[in-house]
Design a protein around this motif. Structure first.
Motif, mmCIF file in Angstrom:
data_model
loop_
_atom_site.group_PDB
_atom_site.id
_atom_site.type_symbol
_atom_site.label_atom_id
_atom_site.label_comp_id
_atom_site.label_asym_id
_atom_site.label_seq_id
_atom_site.Cartn_x
_atom_site.Cartn_y
_atom_site.Cartn_z
ATOM 1 N N ILE A 78 0.828 -1.211 0.000
ATOM 2 C CA ILE A 78 0.000 0.000 0.000
ATOM 3 C C ILE A 78 0.864 1.262 0.000
ATOM 4 N N LEU A 79 1.896 1.296 0.820
ATOM 5 C CA LEU A 79 2.786 2.454 0.824
ATOM 6 C C LEU A 79 3.491 2.584 -0.523
ATOM 7 N N PHE A 80 3.958 1.481 -1.069
ATOM 8 C CA PHE A 80 4.696 1.516 -2.330
ATOM 9 C C PHE A 80 3.833 2.082 -3.449
ATOM 10 N N VAL A 81 2.609 1.605 -3.584
ATOM 11 C CA VAL A 81 1.737 2.066 -4.665
ATOM 12 C C VAL A 81 1.445 3.554 -4.533
ATOM 13 N N HIS A 82 1.198 4.022 -3.298
ATOM 14 C CA HIS A 82 0.854 5.428 -3.114
ATOM 15 C C HIS A 82 2.071 6.347 -3.153
ATOM 16 N N THR A 83 3.249 5.780 -3.038
ATOM 17 C CA THR A 83 4.461 6.572 -3.188
ATOM 18 C C THR A 83 4.709 6.926 -4.647
ATOM 19 N N ARG A 84 4.046 6.237 -5.557
ATOM 20 C CA ARG A 84 4.324 6.369 -6.990
ATOM 21 C C ARG A 84 3.164 6.969 -7.770
ATOM 22 N N ILE A 85 2.232 7.609 -7.094
ATOM 23 C CA ILE A 85 1.080 8.183 -7.777
ATOM 24 C C ILE A 85 0.780 9.562 -7.204
ATOM 25 N N ALA A 86 0.397 10.473 -8.068
ATOM 26 C CA ALA A 86 0.201 11.872 -7.672
ATOM 27 C C ALA A 86 -1.207 12.091 -7.126
ATOM 28 N N ILE A 87 -1.461 11.527 -5.948
ATOM 29 C CA ILE A 87 -2.704 11.801 -5.232
ATOM 30 C C ILE A 87 -2.358 12.217 -3.811
ATOM 31 N N LEU A 88 -3.356 12.498 -2.993
ATOM 32 C CA LEU A 88 -3.132 13.221 -1.737
ATOM 33 C C LEU A 88 -2.758 12.351 -0.544
ATOM 34 N N ASP A 89 -3.085 11.080 -0.587
ATOM 35 C CA ASP A 89 -2.995 10.245 0.610
ATOM 36 C C ASP A 89 -1.591 10.166 1.201
ATOM 37 N N ILE A 90 -0.580 10.126 0.348
ATOM 38 C CA ILE A 90 0.774 9.935 0.848
ATOM 39 C C ILE A 90 1.234 11.107 1.708
ATOM 40 N N PHE A 91 0.776 12.313 1.404
ATOM 41 C CA PHE A 91 1.161 13.474 2.203
ATOM 42 C C PHE A 91 0.548 13.387 3.601
ATOM 43 N N MET A 92 -0.726 13.014 3.663
ATOM 44 C CA MET A 92 -1.397 12.844 4.948
ATOM 45 C C MET A 92 -0.678 11.811 5.807
ATOM 46 N N VAL A 93 -0.342 10.671 5.215
ATOM 47 C CA VAL A 93 0.309 9.594 5.964
ATOM 48 C C VAL A 93 1.693 10.021 6.428
ATOM 49 N N ALA A 94 2.447 10.674 5.553
ATOM 50 C CA ALA A 94 3.802 11.090 5.921
ATOM 51 C C ALA A 94 3.791 12.080 7.073
ATOM 52 N N PHE A 95 2.917 13.071 7.020
ATOM 53 C CA PHE A 95 2.880 14.051 8.100
ATOM 54 C C PHE A 95 2.433 13.411 9.415
ATOM 55 N N PHE A 96 1.461 12.488 9.356
ATOM 56 C CA PHE A 96 1.034 11.875 10.614
ATOM 57 C C PHE A 96 2.102 10.925 11.151
ATOM 58 N N ALA A 97 2.870 10.296 10.268
ATOM 59 C CA ALA A 97 3.989 9.473 10.733
ATOM 60 C C ALA A 97 5.013 10.325 11.477
ATOM 61 N N ILE A 98 5.224 11.551 11.000
ATOM 62 C CA ILE A 98 6.122 12.474 11.704
ATOM 63 C C ILE A 98 5.561 12.800 13.084
ATOM 64 N N VAL A 99 4.256 12.971 13.180
ATOM 65 C CA VAL A 99 3.622 13.214 14.485
ATOM 66 C C VAL A 99 3.964 12.088 15.453
ATOM 67 N N LEU A 100 3.784 10.856 15.019
ATOM 68 C CA LEU A 100 4.047 9.709 15.891
ATOM 69 C C LEU A 100 5.522 9.631 16.259
ATOM 70 N N TRP A 101 6.394 9.899 15.311
ATOM 71 C CA TRP A 101 7.839 9.885 15.553
ATOM 72 C C TRP A 101 8.197 10.902 16.637
ATOM 73 N N GLN A 102 7.749 12.126 16.475
ATOM 74 C CA GLN A 102 8.136 13.176 17.410
ATOM 75 C C GLN A 102 7.503 12.975 18.787
ATOM 76 N N CYS A 103 6.277 12.497 18.831
ATOM 77 C CA CYS A 103 5.641 12.256 20.133
ATOM 78 C C CYS A 103 6.340 11.121 20.874
ATOM 79 N N ALA A 104 6.653 10.040 20.173
ATOM 80 C CA ALA A 104 7.345 8.918 20.816
ATOM 81 C C ALA A 104 8.731 9.342 21.294
ATOM 82 N N ALA A 105 9.424 10.145 20.483
ATOM 83 C CA ALA A 105 10.754 10.615 20.869
ATOM 84 C C ALA A 105 10.687 11.552 22.070
ATOM 85 N N ALA A 106 9.627 12.353 22.152
ATOM 86 C CA ALA A 106 9.473 13.259 23.289
ATOM 87 C C ALA A 106 9.320 12.487 24.589
#
Length: 424
Positions: A124-152
């Protein structure tokens, strides 16, 4: 709060290597097809319009994702590479952020690396990494949220700036696509719940206690509650300057009522529509492309990895048991994230739903599988985790031709991979 255990060495170098490998695989045939396909036919013109005259199209979705697509076109030209450059970068960033989030949540080297392999080979990540639609941006930003919260949680001395980054990323995730809205509430709610259980007498202003010592609940409310809303609003600034139907000052709430109405207006049945039980059982695919293009028959299918999507279900149950009975907070967090992300689709008034709405829940499902495999690894049962990771990679390699638009022998070639009639 996360599981208390002696940490391994930080697998940052292996994390980077996995991400670079994923990036290289994602770049294969990135310019194929050479014409917009699937929902690119909506979002590529929307990005072009932003560049041409600032016009905001597709108003049922926020504007940020289309701005990021436009940035790729502005940088590399109005070509397939330009359309898909930003998704490739953000898909790789999403993989990196997920692995870092798992590392800080579990402090397990194996769990972080296993999660990276499972996500990278989960389709699922691979397919959406290769297509110009919106979902990958949403997922990437929320993954950053989880990364920074866990690191905090792990490094409270860095908590203030990490929560600030998390707050910005929450706003950007919501500004990419609304599918993340319910999840966006969880970091603030988790901070409040943890501080409440700490029993501080000055609940709002005390800087002592879990989850991030040194940060008061009042300050956390700003970073995780107020700041995301400000960032979200700021992403709409170009809409105020749009030449056609510009957003009027004071019309922000009315705009969102219009966007909700547009979201709910799509009621015509679609041959690829599905709902959450289909997603959980991995029984309904979407063909993003299947036709002769660029000189030969090609296909791109969206479905989850047939092995890991099913193995993740008992792993999720194991995480729930560990979280509730053994106070494995990393395992419990994965269960909550999965439940909220898929639970949204059980209650929202969106008549027509598709498998790509399972993107975020599938990430948390694979996180549960990574934790379950890690538990076996830590107990010395090494052959099962290794077999699962190798098998997941082999499954990815087998399906790679219809994940990456490879040339196919003939129009009936797709049947080789259609193990279920509902995948057709």
């Amino acid at each position: 709060m996360v599981a208390a255990r002696e940490p391994d060495s930080d697998p940052i170098l292996w994390t980077v290597l996995i991400c670079l490998t994923f990036l290289a695989l994602s770049a294969i045939r990135l310019a194929v097809p050479s014409a917009p396909f699937f929902d690119e036919t909506h979002y590529v013109p929307a990005a072009r319009a932003l560049l041409d005259n600032g016009e905001w199209l597709n108003r049922e979705h926020p504007i940020l994702g289309k701005q990021l697509l436009a940035l790729g076109i502005w940088t590399f030209g109005d070509t397939p590479i330009g359309w898909r450059f930003a998704p490739v970068i953000f898909g790789t960033l999403a993989l990196m952020a997920m692995m870092r989030a798992m590392w800080f949540a579990s402090l397990s080297r194996f769990a972080a690396l296993a999660f990276g392999v499972l996500i990278a080979t989960g389709f699922i990540l691979f397919v959406h990494t290769r297509i110009a639609i919106l979902d990958i941006f949403m997922v990437a930003f929320f993954a950053i949220v989880l990364w920074q919260c866990a690191a905090a949680l792990r490094q409270p001395e860095t908590g203030r700036w990490r929560l600030a980054i998390a707050g910005i990323a929450i706003g950007l995730a919501m500004a990419s696509k609304w599918n993340v809205v319910f999840l966006a509430m969880l970091p603030g709610l988790a901070f409040f719940t943890a501080r409440l259980t700490a029993g501080r007498r000055r609940l709002l202003v005390s800087r002592r206690g879990i989850p991030v010592p040194g940060i008061s609940l009042l300050e956390a409310m700003f970073w995780l509650g107020v700041l995301p809303l400000v960032i979200y609003w700021l992403t709409f600034w170009p809409a105020y300057l749009a030449p056609d139907r510009p957003l009027e000052f004071g019309g922000f709430i009315a705009l969102h009522a219009e966007m909700i109405a547009l979201q709910q207006s799509v009621k015509q049945e679609h041959p690829y529509q599905s709902n959450w039980p289909d997603w959980v059982l991995n029984i309904r695919a979407i063909w993003y492309l299947y036709e002769p293009v660029d000189g030969t028959q090609r296909g791109i299918v969206l479905i989850g990895n047939p092995l890991t999507m099913l193995l993740g279900l008992p792993a999720l149950a194991w995480c729930a048991w560990q979280g509730l009975t053994q106070k494995r907070w990393d395992a419990l967090a994965v269960v909550v994230l999965y439940a909220v992300s898929i639970g949204m689709w059980m209650i929202v008034n969106k008549p027509i739903q598709f498998y790509y709405h399972y993107f975020l829940p599938s990430c948390f499902l694979l996180a549960a599988l990574a934790l379950a495999l890690d538990a076996m690894w830590q107990r010395g049962i090494r052959w099962i985790p290794i077999t699962v990771l190798i098998s997941s990679t082999a499954m990815f390699a087998y399906f790679f031709p219809i994940l990456s638009a490879a040339p196919l022998s003939d129009p009936g070639a797709f049947q080789q991979w259609m193990w279920l009639s509902s995948w057709r």
